[in-house]
Design an enzyme around this catalytic site. Structure first.
Site, PDB file in Angstrom:
ATOM      1  N   LYS A 204       0.984  -1.333  -0.097  1.00 34.56           N
ATOM      2  CA  LYS A 204      -0.075   0.019  -0.152  1.00 34.56           C
ATOM      3  C   LYS A 204       0.778   1.186  -0.082  1.00 34.56           C
ATOM      4  CE  LYS A 204      -4.549  -1.822   0.999  1.00 34.56           C
ATOM      5  NZ  LYS A 204      -5.519  -2.000   2.021  1.00 34.56           N
ATOM      6  N   ARG A 239      -3.767 -10.362   4.380  1.00 37.57           N
ATOM      7  CA  ARG A 239      -4.452 -10.185   2.806  1.00 37.57           C
ATOM      8  C   ARG A 239      -2.909  -9.570   2.156  1.00 37.57           C
ATOM      9  NH1 ARG A 239      -6.059  -6.625  -0.937  1.00 37.57           N
ATOM     10  NH2 ARG A 239      -7.576  -7.335  -2.482  1.00 37.57           N
TER      11      ARG A 239
HETATM   12  N1  HH2 Z   1      -7.601  -3.717   0.576  1.00 39.01           N
HETATM   13  C1  HH2 Z   1      -7.952  -3.833  -0.781  1.00 39.01           C
HETATM   14  C2  HH2 Z   1      -8.916  -4.669  -1.344  1.00 39.01           C
HETATM   15  N2  HH2 Z   1      -9.524  -5.512  -0.601  1.00 39.01           N
HETATM   16  N3  HH2 Z   1      -9.675  -6.646   1.578  1.00 39.01           N
HETATM   17  C3  HH2 Z   1      -9.373  -6.464   2.891  1.00 39.01           C
HETATM   18  N4  HH2 Z   1     -10.205  -7.527   3.616  1.00 39.01           N
HETATM   19  N5  HH2 Z   1      -8.479  -5.588   3.467  1.00 39.01           N
HETATM   20  C4  HH2 Z   1      -7.907  -4.677   2.527  1.00 39.01           C
HETATM   21  O1  HH2 Z   1      -6.993  -4.130   3.400  1.00 39.01           O
HETATM   22  C5  HH2 Z   1      -8.178  -4.440   1.319  1.00 39.01           C
HETATM   23  C6  HH2 Z   1      -9.129  -5.438   0.829  1.00 39.01           C
HETATM   24  C7  HH2 Z   1      -7.054  -2.855  -1.820  1.00 39.01           C
HETATM   25  O2  HH2 Z   1      -5.990  -3.463  -2.284  1.00 39.01           O
HETATM   26  P1  HH2 Z   1      -5.936  -4.295  -3.737  1.00 39.01           P
HETATM   27  O3  HH2 Z   1      -7.024  -5.112  -3.963  1.00 39.01           O
HETATM   28  O4  HH2 Z   1      -4.682  -4.673  -4.161  1.00 39.01           O
HETATM   29  O5  HH2 Z   1      -6.077  -2.847  -4.640  1.00 39.01           O
HETATM   30  P2  HH2 Z   1      -7.153  -2.400  -5.539  1.00 39.01           P
HETATM   31  O6  HH2 Z   1      -8.198  -2.010  -4.721  1.00 39.01           O
HETATM   32  O7  HH2 Z   1      -6.811  -1.265  -6.391  1.00 39.01           O
HETATM   33  O8  HH2 Z   1      -7.878  -3.420  -6.493  1.00 39.01           O
END
Ligand code: HH2
Length: 259
Positions: A204, A239
């Protein structure tokens, strides 16, 4: 929990696994590398992202969810939309990972109750479009705790027991860097909710602000440092995008812990 974003625009892997075959292959690789759960998402929730319509989100994720579930992999679906959740659970997913903690649409709460699925309840202030526009809290740890406690109670009221739930303070979801750091330091507080405590710090942006690394894919050391700190404070579901590196770090952490 290993992450597969079947999106063109996720902040760290957008476009990498957008073709269904690429998503399936990635999910299988994460499971083989040691992920107990593979989290499949079809809508970016990065700051400023706009919502994706349900039909498009289903089109993106369902082939991936179906193939991974057929392989016997425990799949979670990262969605705020009940139509997508229903289709993913029918396709074999076992967990709803909802960044709105099942508040975006009450139908999601009832779906989890009726299907016997598990859920990850994530705290988010606002919506992804605007959540980083000057987020404010009285006391971030207490405010997030009270919110998550309310969501656990709402789940129990419809018959979802705490052993089917994980709570996640939502690192980066409507939080400044100071809010995020306060939440990490205060993680132990969330253990009092009686559920698994989950966290997503992987790659992040605020970690890069601390270390000076602008490229999300290069933020593995930052992610491991924050992840191990979180494990020491009671987190039991991490995660992550980089499963192999996390598994190796965890092996050392566990060996040290049990001496
Ligand atoms: N962060 C993201 C998405 N889903 N779910 C949980 N439980 N906790 C988190 O911190 C979390 C999550 C954001 O990260 P990412 O999916 O890699 O990116 P994007 O939202 O740009 O797809």
């Amino acid at each position: 929990m290993g992450v597969v974003n079947v999106t063109p625009d996720s902040f760290s892997d957008g476009g990498n696994w957008f073709a269904p075959e690429a998503g399936v292959e990635r999910g299988r690789a994460l499971a083989a590398a040691g992920a107990d759960i593979v989290d499949v998402g079809g809508e970016s929730t990065r700051p400023g992202a706009s919502a994706v319509d349900e039909a498009e989100e289903c089109r993106r994720i369902l082939p991936v969810v179906t193939a991974l579930a057929e392989d016997g992999i425990l799949v979670s679906v990262d969605t705020r939309h009940p139509g997508v959740l229903a289709a993913a659970l029918a396709a074999g997913a076992g967990i709803a990972n909802d960044v709105s903690a099942l508040t975006a649409d009450p139908a999601s709460l009832h779906l989890v109750a009726e299907t016997g699925a598990s859920a990850v309840l994530v705290h988010m202030q606002g919506t992804p479009e605007t959540m980083q526009d000057d987020p404010r809290y009285e006391d971030v740890v207490e405010d997030v705790f009270v919110f998550l406690a309310g969501r656990v109670t709402a789940c129990q009221a419809v018959g979802i027991s705490p052993d089917r739930l994980a709570v996640d303070p939502g690192y980066g979801f409507g939080k400044t860097l100071e809010h995020n750091l306060a939440l990490l330091r205060g993680l132990e507080r969330f253990c009092a909710l009686g559920c698994t405590v989950a966290l997503g710090v992987s790659r992040k942006g605020s970690l890069g602000r601390i270390s000076g690394e602008p490229d999300p894919k290069r933020r593995i050391p930052e992610s491991l440092a924050a992840g191990l700190f979180a494990l020491d404070r009671g987190v039991r579901l991490l995660r992550v995008h980089d499963v192999d590196e996390t598994r190796r770090a965890l092996a050392v952490w566990e060996a040290l812990r049990h001496v």
